[in-house]
Design an enzyme around this catalytic site. Structure first.
Site, mmCIF file in Angstrom:
data_model
loop_
_atom_site.group_PDB
_atom_site.id
_atom_site.type_symbol
_atom_site.label_atom_id
_atom_site.label_comp_id
_atom_site.label_asym_id
_atom_site.label_seq_id
_atom_site.Cartn_x
_atom_site.Cartn_y
_atom_site.Cartn_z
ATOM 1 C CE LYS A 1 -3.806 2.103 2.671
ATOM 2 N NZ LYS A 1 -4.690 1.948 3.853
ATOM 3 C CB SER B 1 -7.949 3.871 2.829
ATOM 4 O OG SER B 1 -7.121 3.259 3.819
ATOM 5 C CB SER C 1 -8.265 0.997 5.722
ATOM 6 O OG SER C 1 -9.030 2.155 5.543
HETATM 7 N N1 GLN Z 1 -13.094 4.448 6.394
HETATM 8 C C1 GLN Z 1 -12.381 4.905 7.544
HETATM 9 C C2 GLN Z 1 -11.963 6.343 7.353
HETATM 10 O O1 GLN Z 1 -12.270 6.881 6.362
HETATM 11 C C3 GLN Z 1 -11.207 4.008 7.838
HETATM 12 C C4 GLN Z 1 -9.959 4.365 7.138
HETATM 13 C C5 GLN Z 1 -8.805 3.531 7.542
HETATM 14 O O2 GLN Z 1 -8.948 2.524 8.243
HETATM 15 N N2 GLN Z 1 -7.616 3.950 7.118
HETATM 16 O O3 GLN Z 1 -11.340 6.914 8.178
#
Ligand code: GLN
Length: 509
Positions: free
Chosen positions: A88, A163, A187
């Protein structure tokens, strides 16, 4: 070379092999690491329109593969040696640019590798590139990437989840056998669920955060995303471990050999004379995870998976996580608060994009940050700055921290009644690209089942559990108590021995 070539995969089949199988072929010298890397690089190029990759560099990857082949030729045999993966784009890498999905870091080159990256490289893994993600890991659909959206390989008109959407799509489309992801509020688990792969977020602190571009430091955690629990176990053993000189929140605990544990337990169960493999596992079902907020197709797949666990000997018990609903406002106060602080370093001086034209220092900061950050990052910086400001700190940030503690305590109460907690990962299957774009709150609400365990720092995973509406994948979430990664992976593995949901592939694979 083996003499019996009859059941060898042809070159075109290599991408259907999991990590354990690939490692076995490499160890038997039936295929070289260079050949494996070339095969996957060709697939990455061919499926470029998915948008999963932000950076590829064949020369770098092939040099790493050649180095792995030399180690293999010298007789070294370790579980990941010569196997490719991709990272990532929030893990900093010396050999590839790191953007964190943001224009702020366009073409940024780190002088060092993140700890997770260097640990996997030492284990002999070959990096095939950097994977697209939401800007600074903020999002649920990978549609917040400043570069391009990622398409779900099961239906390219839909999001892959976020994400870590590039990671999930790349593994699902078999462009890589494995990927790293990060999970702050879901994420790893949510894109794994929406793209039909397996992913685990370990206990907070299990993997070093050193070299992960920080989003919300008290929540961020790295983890593996792959096809099966076994593959995740193999990866996690190399990713995890203390790194106290560089990340003081990394845990000073020995790392289990997760894969060996998971297989040994399985054999043990079988050996004890017909006893079912999950005989003593108590699975807690929070009523808050099975209510009206969850789409019926998702609930049906989750319930069918739980029935399978019962067949394996597990018992289902009802548990209560009464503050589940509050996890959304609590997370969306704490995460932006920490993000606003972490992102302050991107000012065009210390880090990040600098505007070409400005009048004075303040104007330079203003223009650099306005140009560099996208809408979601800007929104979170504004919320975070607000909730931390004098006069609002007690009302929002401090209160959120108090509720965070209560949420963690509720989990400990639940774990007196059960060993693991199960439920959906996401209330719906993957939605259409662009559907939630104009409605950030709709995205926030979709995080309902992943946020509470993140706030508590607990490990959680997503396991492919069937298909829902539009033929899209559904994941089952398993949440464990602190440091119980081996137990989660073991339960998921036994489910995957009994079912084949994790082996389904989208058309393009
Ligand atoms: N969807 C969550 C956010 O937008 C989680 C993001 C994440 O775990 N990096 O913050």
């Amino acid at each position: 070379m083996s003499t019996d070539m009859s059941n060898l995969p042809t070159q075109t089949d290599l991408h259907h092999l999991g990590i354990a199988e690939l490692a076995a072929r490499l160890a038997a010298r039936e295929v070289s690491s260079v050949e494996v890397a070339q095969h996957f690089l060709a697939r990455i190029k061919q499926q470029d329109a998915l948008g999963a990759f932000l950076a590829v560099n064949a020369d770098v990857s092939l040099a790493q593969a050649r180095a792995a082949d030399i180690r293999l030729a010298a007789g070294e045999r370790t579980p990941l040696l010569g196997v490719p993966l991709a990272h990532k784009d929030v893990f900093v890498t010396r050999d590839f640019a790191t953007t964190a999905g943001s224009k702020m870091l366009e073409n940024y080159r780190s002088p060092f590798d993140a700890t997770v990256v260097s640990k996997l490289a030492q284990a002999g893994m070959v990096t095939l590139g950097k994977l697209n993600c939401d800007e600074f890991a903020m999002g649920s659909g990978n549609d917040n990437s400043a570069y391009k959206p990622v398409h779900n390989p099961w239906d390219v008109s839909r999001i892959p989840g976020g994400s870590s959407g590039g990671s999930a799509a790349a593994v699902a489309a078999r462009l890589v056998p494995a990927a790293t992801g990060t999970d702050t509020g879901g994420s790893i688990r949510q894109p794994a669920s929406l793209s039909g792969i397996t992913g685990i977020k370990p206990t907070y602190g299990r993997c070093s955060r050193y070299g992960m571009v920080a989003f919300a430091s008290s929540l961020d955690q790295a983890g593996p995303m792959a096809r099966s629990a076994l593959d995740c176990a193999l990866l996690l053993s190399s990713m995890a471990g203390p790194d106290l000189d560089r990340d003081s929140t990394s845990l000073d605990l020995p790392v289990a050999d997760y894969a060996t544990e998971l297989i040994a337990h399985n054999l043990d169960g079988a050996r004890r004379g017909g006893q079912k493999s999950l005989q003593n596992l108590r699975i807690g079902l929070p009523k808050q995870f099975f209510g009206a907020g969850c789409a019926p197709d998702v609930l049906a797949a989750v319930r069918a998976a739980l029935a399978e666990f019962e067949k394996l000997g597990a018992t289902l018990v009802d548990v209560d996580l009464p503050l589940t609903e509050l996890s959304i406002p609590v997370y969306y106060v704490i995460a932006p608060a920490e993000a606003s602080s972490n992102l302050s370093r991107f000012d065009g001086v210390r880090y990040g994009h600098r505007a070409a034209h400005y009048t004075d220092l303040t104007d330079m900061y203003k223009k650099s940050r306005s140009e560099g950050f996208g809408d979601e990052a800007t929104r979170r910086i504004m919320i975070g700055t607000y909730v931390l400001s004098h006069g609002y700190y007690d009302a929002y940030y401090l209160k959120a921290q108090k509720i965070r503690r209560l949420i963690a305590e509720d989990f400990q109460k639940a774990f007196t009644q059960c060993d693991v907690i199960a439920g959906p990962v996401s209330p719906t299957v993957a939605w259409k690209l662009g559907e939630n774009k104009a409605d950030p709150v709709a995205n926030y609400l979709a995080d309902i089942y992943t946020l509470s365990s993140s706030l508590a720092g607990l490990p959680g995973m997503s396991v492919p559990a069937g298909f829902g509406a539009h033929g899209m994948p559904v994941g089952l979430q398993l949440i464990g108590n602190y440091f119980k990664e081996a137990q989660l992976l073991g339960a998921a593995h036994r489910f995957q021995v009994a079912t084949d949901w994790h082996t389904h592939t989208p058309h393009m694979a």
